[in-house]
Structures are given as C-alpha cells and as structure tokens.
Design an enzyme around this catalytic site. Sequence first.
Site, PDB file in Angstrom:
ATOM      1  N   SER A 199      54.371  -1.298  -2.696  1.00  0.00           N
ATOM      2  CA  SER A 199      54.784  -0.052  -3.376  1.00  0.00           C
ATOM      3  C   SER A 199      53.926   1.126  -2.924  1.00  0.00           C
ATOM      4  O   SER A 199      54.108   2.248  -3.396  1.00  0.00           O
ATOM      5  CB  SER A 199      54.647  -0.205  -4.888  1.00  0.00           C
ATOM      6  OG  SER A 199      53.284  -0.487  -5.230  1.00  0.00           O
ATOM      7  N   HIS A 257      56.126   1.033  -8.330  1.00  0.00           N
ATOM      8  CA  HIS A 257      55.362  -0.194  -8.066  1.00  0.00           C
ATOM      9  C   HIS A 257      56.064  -1.411  -8.669  1.00  0.00           C
ATOM     10  O   HIS A 257      56.308  -2.418  -8.002  1.00  0.00           O
ATOM     11  CB  HIS A 257      53.955  -0.085  -8.658  1.00  0.00           C
ATOM     12  CG  HIS A 257      53.287  -1.421  -8.746  1.00  0.00           C
ATOM     13  ND1 HIS A 257      52.921  -2.136  -7.619  1.00  0.00           N
ATOM     14  CD2 HIS A 257      52.970  -2.204  -9.806  1.00  0.00           C
ATOM     15  CE1 HIS A 257      52.409  -3.293  -7.991  1.00  0.00           C
ATOM     16  NE2 HIS A 257      52.425  -3.358  -9.310  1.00  0.00           N
ATOM     17  N   HIS A 283      57.591  -5.277  -7.054  1.00  0.00           N
ATOM     18  CA  HIS A 283      57.672  -6.646  -7.571  1.00  0.00           C
ATOM     19  C   HIS A 283      59.089  -7.208  -7.698  1.00  0.00           C
ATOM     20  O   HIS A 283      59.306  -8.408  -7.475  1.00  0.00           O
ATOM     21  CB  HIS A 283      57.044  -6.701  -8.971  1.00  0.00           C
ATOM     22  CG  HIS A 283      55.554  -6.658  -8.966  1.00  0.00           C
ATOM     23  ND1 HIS A 283      54.763  -7.645  -8.412  1.00  0.00           N
ATOM     24  CD2 HIS A 283      54.688  -5.746  -9.480  1.00  0.00           C
ATOM     25  CE1 HIS A 283      53.496  -7.330  -8.561  1.00  0.00           C
ATOM     26  NE2 HIS A 283      53.408  -6.186  -9.215  1.00  0.00           N
ATOM     27  N   GLU A 332      50.045  -9.655  -6.549  1.00  0.00           N
ATOM     28  CA  GLU A 332      49.770  -8.213  -6.398  1.00  0.00           C
ATOM     29  C   GLU A 332      49.394  -7.840  -4.972  1.00  0.00           C
ATOM     30  O   GLU A 332      49.936  -6.874  -4.437  1.00  0.00           O
ATOM     31  CB  GLU A 332      48.636  -7.783  -7.344  1.00  0.00           C
ATOM     32  CG  GLU A 332      49.000  -7.693  -8.803  1.00  0.00           C
ATOM     33  CD  GLU A 332      49.989  -6.577  -9.148  1.00  0.00           C
ATOM     34  OE1 GLU A 332      50.330  -6.449 -10.314  1.00  0.00           O
ATOM     35  OE2 GLU A 332      50.441  -5.841  -8.240  1.00  0.00           O
TER      36      GLU A 332
HETATM   37  C1  LIG Z   1      46.938  -9.240 -14.253  1.00  0.00           C
HETATM   38  C2  LIG Z   1      47.137  -8.471 -12.970  1.00  0.00           C
HETATM   39  O1  LIG Z   1      46.015  -8.672 -12.177  1.00  0.00           O
HETATM   40  C3  LIG Z   1      47.363  -6.994 -13.185  1.00  0.00           C
HETATM   41  O2  LIG Z   1      46.167  -6.321 -13.396  1.00  0.00           O
HETATM   42  C4  LIG Z   1      48.363  -6.750 -14.277  1.00  0.00           C
HETATM   43  C5  LIG Z   1      47.789  -6.113 -15.519  1.00  0.00           C
HETATM   44  N1  LIG Z   1      48.630  -5.140 -16.159  1.00  0.00           N
HETATM   45  C6  LIG Z   1      49.762  -4.658 -15.592  1.00  0.00           C
HETATM   46  N2  LIG Z   1      50.486  -3.702 -16.235  1.00  0.00           N
HETATM   47  C7  LIG Z   1      51.607  -3.210 -15.668  1.00  0.00           C
HETATM   48  N3  LIG Z   1      52.334  -2.270 -16.305  1.00  0.00           N
HETATM   49  N4  LIG Z   1      52.040  -3.641 -14.439  1.00  0.00           N
HETATM   50  C8  LIG Z   1      51.359  -4.567 -13.750  1.00  0.00           C
HETATM   51  O3  LIG Z   1      51.773  -4.956 -12.610  1.00  0.00           O
HETATM   52  C9  LIG Z   1      50.170  -5.108 -14.326  1.00  0.00           C
HETATM   53  N5  LIG Z   1      49.438  -6.053 -13.637  1.00  0.00           N
HETATM   54  N1  LIG Z   2      48.288   1.055  -5.781  1.00  0.00           N
HETATM   55  C1  LIG Z   2      49.709   0.771  -6.089  1.00  0.00           C
HETATM   56  C2  LIG Z   2      49.914   0.829  -7.627  1.00  0.00           C
HETATM   57  C3  LIG Z   2      49.074  -0.192  -8.382  1.00  0.00           C
HETATM   58  C4  LIG Z   2      47.940   0.205  -9.076  1.00  0.00           C
HETATM   59  C5  LIG Z   2      47.161  -0.705  -9.820  1.00  0.00           C
HETATM   60  C6  LIG Z   2      47.545  -2.062  -9.879  1.00  0.00           C
HETATM   61  C7  LIG Z   2      48.692  -2.473  -9.162  1.00  0.00           C
HETATM   62  C8  LIG Z   2      49.456  -1.535  -8.428  1.00  0.00           C
HETATM   63  C9  LIG Z   2      50.616   1.842  -5.426  1.00  0.00           C
HETATM   64  O1  LIG Z   2      50.150   2.833  -4.993  1.00  0.00           O
HETATM   65  O2  LIG Z   2      51.826   1.661  -5.414  1.00  0.00           O
HETATM   66 FE   LIG Z   3      51.835  -5.177 -10.241  1.00  0.00          FE
END
Ligand SMILES: C[C@H](O)[C@H](O)[C@H]1CNc2nc(N)[nH]c(=O)c2N1
Ligand SMILES: N[C@@H](Cc1ccccc1)C(=O)O
Ligand SMILES: [Fe+2]
Length: 269
Positions: free
Chosen positions: A186, A122, A127, A167
Amino acid sequence: MAKSTGYKSRESDAQGYIQWSDEENQIWSELYERQAGLIQGRACQQYHDGLEYIGLSAHEIPQLPDLNKRLQQATGWKTAEVPALINFSEFFRLLANKEFPVATFIRTREEFDYLQEPDIFHEVYGHCPLLTNPAFAHFTHTYGKLGLNASKEDRVYLARLYWFTVEFGLVNTQEGLRIYGGGILSSPGETVYSLESDKPVRAPLDPVDALRTPYRIDIMQPLYYILPEFDDLFTLAEQDIMALVEKAKTMGLFEPRFPPKDKQASGQN
Ligand SMILES: C[C@H](O)[C@H](O)[C@H]1CNc2nc(N)[nH]c(=O)c2N1
Ligand SMILES: N[C@@H](Cc1ccccc1)C(=O)O
Ligand SMILES: [Fe+2]
C-alpha cells in the site's frame, strides 16, 4: 499510539456507504494508478490474482458493502469499519471472526508515498486482495484465534510474527523475490525500497527469530523476512505457534535495528 495524522475518519450511512469527497477519491485513483505500475514484477502472483478477483475501482474509494460481497464469495471474510489503528486485542478479535479492520480515512498528498498508520488504501488495496487467497485467509483467521486467546504479553509476540509476514513479508518465487506484505503493497515508496534498497537486511523467515524481533510501525522497515514459498503460510498456520512464542520468550529479544522513538516511544513493539 501517537497519531501522526490526526485524521477524522468518516462515518458510513445506514447501508454502509461513505460519501467520499472528490479530493479523497482523486487520491485513491492516483495511488491506484501509481501502484498499478509499481507492483508489476514486484508483487507476488497470488496478490495479482486477488487484486483481479476483487476488482477494486481504479477511480474511487471502494464501498465496503460491495467489497464484502467479493470477499465473502472467495473466503467468507468481510471488512469492519474502524476509526484508525486499533489495539492488538481488538485487532485479533476481528481476525478471529473473519473480519478485517478498515480505517475509514485516506492519506493526504503529503503522505502519498508512505503513511505512518494504516488508512483505507492500506487495508483495502494492501490486504484485501490476499484475503481472497485460501492459504492467506486461513493463516490470518488462525492467527486471529490465537491472538484472541493469548495473554497480553503473548499478543505482543504474536503481533511481531504477523508484522513480518502479513504486514511486511517478502516471498521467494520462480521469478525471484516478490512482495506479499500488505504494509509494503500500500506504500509506493516502500514497494520499491523493500526490494531494491541496499539499506534493509533481508533474511530467511525463521518464525522464532520474527517473534524476537522488535519493530517500529512508523518507518520504512530496516529488516524483511523472506518466506521460502507462498504456501509455507499454510504450514506455518499448522505449527504450534504458541509453543514457538514460549521458545522465543526464553531466548529474549534481538537488539532493535532502528533508532529509538522519542520519549513517548509509541509504535515500538
Ligand atoms: C498486529 C499488527 O502487527 C498490526 O500492528 C495491526 C494492529 N492494528 C491495526 N489496525 C488497523 N486499523 N489496521 C491494521 O492493519 C492493524 N494492524
Ligand atoms: N506504511 C503503510 C501504512 C501502514 C502503517 C502502519 C502499519 C501498517 C501499514 C503505507 O504507507 O501504506
Ligand atoms: Fe495492515
């Protein structure tokens, strides 16, 4: 956050390299292969350009020191190893420092199409390609600085607008509706669902609406906001987002469009 997977994240060695197993590399290569087909006609052009630029391996999990070189060259960003999902204050602190969190584990086959928490596929595949795009990198960096200096309550608001853009954002393009949200790109399942299912609502992005929209992180999204065009992310970064947060706070939250989680109600923001 109730961990849905109980994964053990991996430690890197002194040079920042992780010795992934053949099985873990195999899962990466199958995810990469599946998405290579699915993103055609679904991911926005800026994502395709970024993916080509960072040149991820199709056969094994990229090593972060190598990936960092490409990110630094493009926009001065680098990755930061984290064990799994991190809390908002840690998350925004990293972004404010142009560091993107990378959870150092990869999903199993059972969660191949959709995973309830961010794994390395992911963060890196979802990203990092767009982190080489100046508009996207600028928005993400600006956003991190806002979150760093915000109150705990305001950070929850900021997380929503981040959620519905970086996201899970969709964007209008000359060729039609396309994906730029890393959380969609992802996930093989959500890459198709986000554009082709008739279940989710798809609405034009109004930042205050997004700030007022509760979301769950562990289900395919019931609602996607559409950016009118990609460089609107630049304009959004120049707006007084904290003023929009204040406005959203006076208007109250929208009703959730998803069933409540069980008692722990974790993952609902
Ligand atoms: C802030 C955003 O909405 C999202 O929930 C954040 C929080 N913590 C995270 N933590 C990880 N490892 N990776 C991520 O992409 C995120 N996204
Ligand atoms: N649902 C995403 C992973 C993810 C989970 C929670 C927050 C952001 C991303 C995936 O399957 O790749
Ligand atoms: Fe993310």
